[in-house]
Scaffold this motif. Sequence first.
Motif, PDB file in Angstrom:
ATOM      1  N   UNK A   1       2.240  -4.456  11.073  1.00 36.62           N
ATOM      2  CA  UNK A   1       3.183  -3.569  11.759  1.00 36.62           C
ATOM      3  C   UNK A   1       2.500  -2.803  12.887  1.00 36.62           C
ATOM      4  N   UNK A   2       1.313  -2.242  12.615  1.00 33.05           N
ATOM      5  CA  UNK A   2       0.647  -1.387  13.618  1.00 33.05           C
ATOM      6  C   UNK A   2      -0.485  -2.104  14.337  1.00 33.05           C
ATOM      7  N   UNK A   3      -0.622  -3.417  14.092  1.00 31.21           N
ATOM      8  CA  UNK A   3      -1.652  -4.209  14.772  1.00 31.21           C
ATOM      9  C   UNK A   3      -3.051  -3.631  14.524  1.00 31.21           C
ATOM     10  N   UNK A   4      -3.405  -3.533  13.245  1.00 31.20           N
ATOM     11  CA  UNK A   4      -4.704  -2.996  12.850  1.00 31.20           C
ATOM     12  C   UNK A   4      -5.559  -4.093  12.218  1.00 31.20           C
ATOM     13  N   UNK A   5      -6.869  -3.986  12.395  1.00 31.44           N
ATOM     14  CA  UNK A   5      -7.806  -4.916  11.759  1.00 31.44           C
ATOM     15  C   UNK A   5      -8.136  -4.475  10.335  1.00 31.44           C
ATOM     16  N   UNK A   6      -8.159  -3.166  10.132  1.00 31.46           N
ATOM     17  CA  UNK A   6      -8.532  -2.589   8.839  1.00 31.46           C
ATOM     18  C   UNK A   6      -7.429  -1.640   8.384  1.00 31.46           C
ATOM     19  N   UNK A   7      -7.028  -1.772   7.128  1.00 24.24           N
ATOM     20  CA  UNK A   7      -6.093  -0.811   6.538  1.00 24.24           C
ATOM     21  C   UNK A   7      -6.637  -0.413   5.173  1.00 24.24           C
ATOM     22  N   UNK A   8      -6.771   0.881   4.961  1.00 24.43           N
ATOM     23  CA  UNK A   8      -7.292   1.396   3.691  1.00 24.43           C
ATOM     24  C   UNK A   8      -6.291   2.373   3.085  1.00 24.43           C
ATOM     25  N   UNK A   9      -6.145   2.297   1.769  1.00 22.20           N
ATOM     26  CA  UNK A   9      -5.231   3.178   1.046  1.00 22.20           C
ATOM     27  C   UNK A   9      -6.051   4.019   0.075  1.00 22.20           C
ATOM     28  N   UNK A  10      -6.091   5.320   0.327  1.00 22.93           N
ATOM     29  CA  UNK A  10      -6.823   6.267  -0.519  1.00 22.93           C
ATOM     30  C   UNK A  10      -5.838   7.012  -1.423  1.00 22.93           C
ATOM     31  N   UNK A  11      -6.239   7.239  -2.673  1.00 23.68           N
ATOM     32  CA  UNK A  11      -5.441   8.029  -3.594  1.00 23.68           C
ATOM     33  C   UNK A  11      -6.212   9.274  -4.007  1.00 23.68           C
ATOM     34  N   UNK A  12      -5.494  10.383  -4.120  1.00 22.47           N
ATOM     35  CA  UNK A  12      -6.089  11.634  -4.582  1.00 22.47           C
ATOM     36  C   UNK A  12      -6.068  11.632  -6.103  1.00 22.47           C
ATOM     37  N   UNK A  13      -7.228  11.847  -6.718  1.00 23.72           N
ATOM     38  CA  UNK A  13      -7.326  11.677  -8.166  1.00 23.72           C
ATOM     39  C   UNK A  13      -8.092  12.811  -8.825  1.00 23.72           C
ATOM     40  N   UNK A  14      -8.225  12.678 -10.165  1.00 21.33           N
ATOM     41  CA  UNK A  14      -9.029  13.615 -10.946  1.00 21.33           C
ATOM     42  C   UNK A  14      -8.498  15.026 -10.860  1.00 21.33           C
ATOM     43  N   UNK A  15      -9.318  15.942 -10.352  1.00 19.94           N
ATOM     44  CA  UNK A  15      -8.927  17.348 -10.279  1.00 19.94           C
ATOM     45  C   UNK A  15      -8.142  17.653  -9.011  1.00 19.94           C
TER      46      UNK A  15
ATOM     47  N   UNK B   1      -9.175  16.938  -5.988  1.00 24.40           N
ATOM     48  CA  UNK B   1     -10.098  17.232  -4.888  1.00 24.40           C
ATOM     49  C   UNK B   1     -10.847  16.001  -4.409  1.00 24.40           C
ATOM     50  N   UNK B   2     -10.564  14.819  -4.987  1.00 23.94           N
ATOM     51  CA  UNK B   2     -11.321  13.613  -4.656  1.00 23.94           C
ATOM     52  C   UNK B   2     -10.389  12.502  -4.188  1.00 23.94           C
ATOM     53  N   UNK B   3     -10.713  11.926  -3.040  1.00 25.00           N
ATOM     54  CA  UNK B   3      -9.993  10.779  -2.498  1.00 25.00           C
ATOM     55  C   UNK B   3     -10.786   9.519  -2.810  1.00 25.00           C
ATOM     56  N   UNK B   4     -10.113   8.504  -3.340  1.00 22.99           N
ATOM     57  CA  UNK B   4     -10.784   7.264  -3.724  1.00 22.99           C
ATOM     58  C   UNK B   4     -10.108   6.086  -3.023  1.00 22.99           C
ATOM     59  N   UNK B   5     -10.899   5.229  -2.419  1.00 19.77           N
ATOM     60  CA  UNK B   5     -10.375   4.020  -1.783  1.00 19.77           C
ATOM     61  C   UNK B   5      -9.951   3.037  -2.873  1.00 19.77           C
ATOM     62  N   UNK B   6      -8.654   2.758  -2.964  1.00 19.04           N
ATOM     63  CA  UNK B   6      -8.130   1.873  -4.006  1.00 19.04           C
ATOM     64  C   UNK B   6      -7.561   0.581  -3.451  1.00 19.04           C
TER      65      UNK B   6
ATOM     66  N   UNK C   1     -14.310  10.429  -1.251  1.00 16.39           N
ATOM     67  CA  UNK C   1     -14.390  11.550  -0.329  1.00 16.39           C
ATOM     68  C   UNK C   1     -13.815  12.795  -0.986  1.00 16.39           C
ATOM     69  N   UNK C   2     -14.372  13.936  -0.667  1.00 16.05           N
ATOM     70  CA  UNK C   2     -13.748  15.188  -1.059  1.00 16.05           C
ATOM     71  C   UNK C   2     -12.672  15.531  -0.035  1.00 16.05           C
ATOM     72  N   UNK C   3     -11.657  16.242  -0.447  1.00 12.00           N
ATOM     73  CA  UNK C   3     -10.642  16.705   0.496  1.00 12.00           C
ATOM     74  C   UNK C   3     -11.334  17.576   1.546  1.00 12.00           C
ATOM     75  N   UNK C   4     -11.131  17.256   2.809  1.00 14.61           N
ATOM     76  CA  UNK C   4     -11.800  17.962   3.896  1.00 14.61           C
ATOM     77  C   UNK C   4     -13.033  17.245   4.405  1.00 14.61           C
ATOM     78  N   UNK C   5     -13.501  16.247   3.657  1.00 13.66           N
ATOM     79  CA  UNK C   5     -14.702  15.511   4.063  1.00 13.66           C
ATOM     80  C   UNK C   5     -14.314  14.311   4.923  1.00 13.66           C
TER      81      UNK C   5
END
Length: 478
Positions: A75-89, A91-96, A111-115
């Motif tokens: 749709x957006x003509x991208x080479x890379x698409x990543x989907x991160x989910x916020x998990x645990x407490x 405060x942590x983003x994980x590439x899923x 990643x931490x939120x803000x990182x």
Amino acid sequence: MTTRPPTDAITIRPPPTSVPSESMPPPAPVDGGKALIHGKGEVRLDRVLDFVSFVTKPMPLSLLLDEAPKRIASIVQADIVSLYLLEGDGATLVLRGNLGFSGAARGKVRLSVGEGLTGMAVECMRPVSAVQAPEHVRWRPFAEIEGESRYPVFLAVPILGHNRALGAIVVQRGGDRAFKPSDVRLLVSLTAPIASAVRHAQVLDELRDKNRRRTGGGTRKVTLPGVPVVPGRCLGAVAALRRPATSPTRKAGGEDAKLLRWAFETAEKALSRLVGRSQQLGMARDAAFLSNYLLMVSDERMRSRAFELIGEGLGVAQALGTVAREAVRAANGIVGDPFMQERARDMEDLCDALLMLASPDARAELPSKAVLIGDQLTVFDLLVSSRAHPVGVALTERSAGPRTQVLLKLLGVPAIIDTEGLFRWASPGDVVLIDADHGFLVINPSRAEMASLRAERRKEKSSEEEEDEGAFDGDAGD
């Protein structure tokens, strides 16, 4: 003289005065020209409709994480698409989910939120874009992702929930053509059905629920995030990793010496195979501790001491327990020697394995083809627990250590570690699905998830049979 914007600037280019048609034919006028039907052939619209139709269907989370990035990329003509989910407490983003990078990055890039730029988008709950993202002061590289700098054009859009972000979608491409404001707006709108699907999967809220599920109680579906180690998916009943009882379960008998001799021989052969397998997998250096086990099991002094104790009338359990305690006392006598202390722990582990091989304890035996859960995996499990042919392994947050991943890879079944709340939510007998491609343990999976996995297994089996028939035909024709 033109000045270059600072590298910490995040910009979105203004839209051009005329937007390219992207090969779209003009819509057909109907109803006297008062209404327009946008028909097939409007490429981007077709792709958006396909995405919306797909993502709003009930489906396993693994399918969403695999397929949504593919459709977004088109749709957006991208080479890379990543989907991160916020998990645990929260405060942590994980590439899923990901398209374009190695599958090894899924579940491990965190990643931490803000990182980083992605964390910034989630923290601000606003889209963030850059044309040369690697030059930005907030750029965060990862060892698990190779060659990411080849895709500097960057856009991160938060996935918004009811009152907070649930994760983020990140799209990247090569060159220097920025994502247009229309791309940003479109990507924001595409996050809505993803947010609904993620909330339905209950990855996020269940772990922070005040009303906790009682261990082993109820049939509510719960998804626990973890870190994938050995990829693959499996389905089975939960069985907790066990050890033999410290007290003997049978009296000493005339067959003890024979049984112990057989246990030593069996363990030595199994350890030799494990050492050989580690070399085949290129893990010889990381698996060097297996050679220490092999030296111990073939040590004549250890064998002689065990058989000496049996000759004095002790049973197998008592003899091996004495050998292990003597090793611990010797190690503790050498103050501050970590090698000797580790060797003593290894000796205890080996003696437990020899005991189960020579004199099986029914209380420590595992059901066949189960999903094993525990705090850690040891050589004992490769010598003993593996004989029950487990289909998968999930370990808790206490499974850290260089040996764990080596042993899981040698075991060779789908495996995840750092599974949050594992013993709080799962108990023996629960039906679970391990998705070690993305890093999830699903307790009480839906019928759709189980059917999807079984269909995948049938497809794999059919492909293997076709390959076998092709090989046979090829041999016959020679």
